[in-house]
Design a protein around this motif. Structure first.
Motif, short mmCIF file in Angstrom:
data_model
loop_
_atom_site.label_atom_id
_atom_site.label_comp_id
_atom_site.label_asym_id
_atom_site.label_seq_id
_atom_site.Cartn_x
_atom_site.Cartn_y
_atom_site.Cartn_z
N ASN A 1 -6.40 34.86 -19.82
CA ASN A 1 -7.42 34.01 -20.43
C ASN A 1 -7.80 32.84 -19.52
O ASN A 1 -8.93 32.35 -19.57
CB ASN A 1 -6.96 33.52 -21.80
CG ASN A 1 -7.25 34.57 -22.88
OD1 ASN A 1 -8.29 35.21 -22.87
ND2 ASN A 1 -6.33 34.74 -23.81
N GLU A 2 -6.87 32.43 -18.69
CA GLU A 2 -7.21 31.42 -17.68
C GLU A 2 -8.19 31.98 -16.65
O GLU A 2 -9.16 31.33 -16.27
CB GLU A 2 -5.94 30.96 -16.94
CG GLU A 2 -5.39 29.64 -17.41
CD GLU A 2 -4.04 29.38 -16.76
OE1 GLU A 2 -3.98 29.36 -15.50
OE2 GLU A 2 -3.06 29.22 -17.50
N TYR A 3 -7.91 33.23 -16.23
CA TYR A 3 -8.85 33.89 -15.31
C TYR A 3 -10.23 33.97 -15.96
O TYR A 3 -11.25 33.77 -15.31
CB TYR A 3 -8.39 35.33 -15.01
CG TYR A 3 -7.17 35.47 -14.12
CD1 TYR A 3 -6.91 34.58 -13.09
CD2 TYR A 3 -6.29 36.56 -14.29
CE1 TYR A 3 -5.80 34.74 -12.26
CE2 TYR A 3 -5.19 36.74 -13.47
CZ TYR A 3 -4.95 35.83 -12.46
OH TYR A 3 -3.87 36.01 -11.64
N ALA A 4 -10.23 34.29 -17.25
CA ALA A 4 -11.51 34.43 -17.97
C ALA A 4 -12.25 33.10 -18.01
O ALA A 4 -13.46 33.04 -17.78
CB ALA A 4 -11.25 34.94 -19.40
N LYS A 5 -11.49 32.04 -18.26
CA LYS A 5 -12.11 30.72 -18.32
C LYS A 5 -12.75 30.37 -16.97
O LYS A 5 -13.87 29.85 -16.91
CB LYS A 5 -11.03 29.69 -18.68
CG LYS A 5 -11.56 28.31 -18.97
CD LYS A 5 -10.44 27.38 -19.38
CE LYS A 5 -10.95 25.95 -19.41
NZ LYS A 5 -9.83 25.00 -19.56
N GLU A 6 -12.03 30.69 -15.90
CA GLU A 6 -12.55 30.37 -14.57
C GLU A 6 -13.77 31.22 -14.19
O GLU A 6 -14.59 30.79 -13.39
CB GLU A 6 -11.43 30.55 -13.53
CG GLU A 6 -10.43 29.40 -13.60
CD GLU A 6 -9.10 29.72 -12.90
OE1 GLU A 6 -8.13 28.96 -13.17
OE2 GLU A 6 -9.02 30.67 -12.13
N ALA A 7 -13.86 32.40 -14.80
CA ALA A 7 -14.98 33.30 -14.45
C ALA A 7 -16.15 33.18 -15.42
O ALA A 7 -17.19 33.81 -15.21
CB ALA A 7 -14.47 34.73 -14.44
N ALA A 8 -16.00 32.36 -16.46
CA ALA A 8 -17.06 32.25 -17.47
C ALA A 8 -18.37 31.80 -16.82
O ALA A 8 -18.37 31.00 -15.90
CB ALA A 8 -16.64 31.26 -18.55
N PHE A 9 -19.48 32.35 -17.30
CA PHE A 9 -20.79 31.99 -16.72
C PHE A 9 -21.30 30.66 -17.28
O PHE A 9 -22.14 30.03 -16.69
CB PHE A 9 -21.82 33.08 -17.03
CG PHE A 9 -21.63 34.34 -16.24
CD1 PHE A 9 -21.52 34.29 -14.85
CD2 PHE A 9 -21.58 35.58 -16.87
CE1 PHE A 9 -21.38 35.46 -14.10
CE2 PHE A 9 -21.43 36.74 -16.13
CZ PHE A 9 -21.33 36.68 -14.75
N PHE A 10 -20.80 30.31 -18.44
CA PHE A 10 -21.35 29.15 -19.15
C PHE A 10 -20.82 27.85 -18.59
O PHE A 10 -19.61 27.68 -18.48
CB PHE A 10 -21.00 29.28 -20.64
CG PHE A 10 -21.58 28.23 -21.52
CD1 PHE A 10 -22.96 28.02 -21.57
CD2 PHE A 10 -20.76 27.42 -22.31
CE1 PHE A 10 -23.50 27.07 -22.41
CE2 PHE A 10 -21.31 26.47 -23.15
CZ PHE A 10 -22.67 26.30 -23.19
#
Ligand SMILES: [Zn+2]
Length: 316
Positions: free
Chosen positions: A307-316
């Motif tokens: 989920n940290e990876y996801a946060k870093e990759a978020a487009f928003f």
């Protein structure tokens, strides 16, 4: 309990509430495949032992039939935000193809405006969640103009509800290499993007997506087939939007034992966990996490890392 749940890969049309499809069908005088409300779910959801991609894709027919009206689109985006909030999701990127909702006269722009209206109403009512929209271009024949329109509309609403574009559809039939021109325009417009690749097609498809400049890949699990590419994905910090249960349903992974998520994560690939299609696959982030714990011995700490990876990759 996993905190900070993020869903980066989530299709609107595969995540409708069955009762909403029922109501929209009746409102719009659409002939539904059953007269019994409780049986409708069976047409929107794959069986656990889904046999093929075709069986999986059939589940989208009915949702797309009811998503031809602005009110319907507004409603389902709002309801999905509500469902995500109920699950405790803190951020989601909801994707859909505007060109699939233009069969009864809506323009792609009107489709996107309806989705943004639903998004804004949802974000206002459910303040614990943030969300934005990804517009999907579609692989296929004879829809070049529609795809160009999609990226044009994305440019217009970027930062106003829309955060990126995507390329979805039959990857094995319509190869990623055919979309070089499209992504040249996407880059010119300065649009963030992700590409479905390495799901139905192999490593070559991912290589092309990276050549186009993608920093995020939808699924991408077949990166496991190419050692050199795998090293590049790690080195360049590419994020994979993996949807484990969907991958089994669509046969992107043959069976539970051959899904590479554990190997990829352990090698240092920035793997994220997502749902793809909540209704079609009868899933949620919690279900995906349970699945990862059960079959691949993921610890909560590791899921939090994803989920940290996801946060870093978020487009928003
Ligand atoms: Zn997808």
């Amino acid at each position: 309990m996993i905190k900070n749940k993020i869903d980066l890969h989530l299709h609107l049309d595969g995540s409708l509430r069955p009762e909403t499809v029922w109501e929209l069908g009746r409102e719009q005088d659409i002939v539904l495949p059953t007269k019994a409300k409780e049986e409708l779910e069976g047409f929107l959801r794959v069986p656990e032992d889904c046999k093929s991609l075709t069986e999986y894709l059939q589940c989208f027919d009915l949702p797309l039939m009811v998503l031809q009206k602005a009110e319907a689109i507004e409603r389902v985006v709002y309801e999905l935000i509500e469902d995500l909030k109920e699950e405790g999701v803190i951020y989601a990127e909801i994707r859909f193809a505007p060109q699939f909702s233009t069969k009864k006269g809506l323009s792609q722009e009107q489709v996107v405006e309806a989705a943004i209206a639903g998004l804004n109403r949802g974000l206002k009512d459910f303040s614990s969640i943030k969300a934005s929209l990804i517009l999907c271009c579609m692989r296929g024949e004879g829809n070049e103009e529609e795809n160009l329109k999609t990226i044009e509309v994305a440019g217009k609403y970027l930062g106003k509800g829309v955060c990126a574009v995507d390329l979805a559809g039959a990857e094995a039939l319509f190869k990623t290499e055919c979309y070089e021109g499209l992504f040249e325009k996407v880059r010119k417009l300065g649009l963030p993007f992700t590409i479905h690749a390495g799901e139905a097609d192999g490593a070559e498809s991912i290589k092309k997506a990276l050549e186009f400049g993608a920093k995020r890949i939808g699924h991408g699990i077949r990166v496991i087939e190419d050692r050199e590419l795998l090293e590049k994905v790690i080195r360049e910090k590419i994020t994979l939007e993996v949807c484990p249960i969907s991958n089994l349903h669509t046969k992107a992974a043959k069976d539970v034992n051959s899904h590479p998520i554990r190997v990829l994560f352990d090698m240092g690939v920035r793997v994220t966990v997502n749902t793809d299609n909540r209704t079609v696959s009868n899933t949620s982030l919690d279900r995906e996490y349970e699945f990862l714990k059960k079959y691949y011995q993921f610890q909560e700490k590791e899921i939090e890392k994803m989920n940290e990876y996801a946060k870093e990759a978020a487009f928003f």
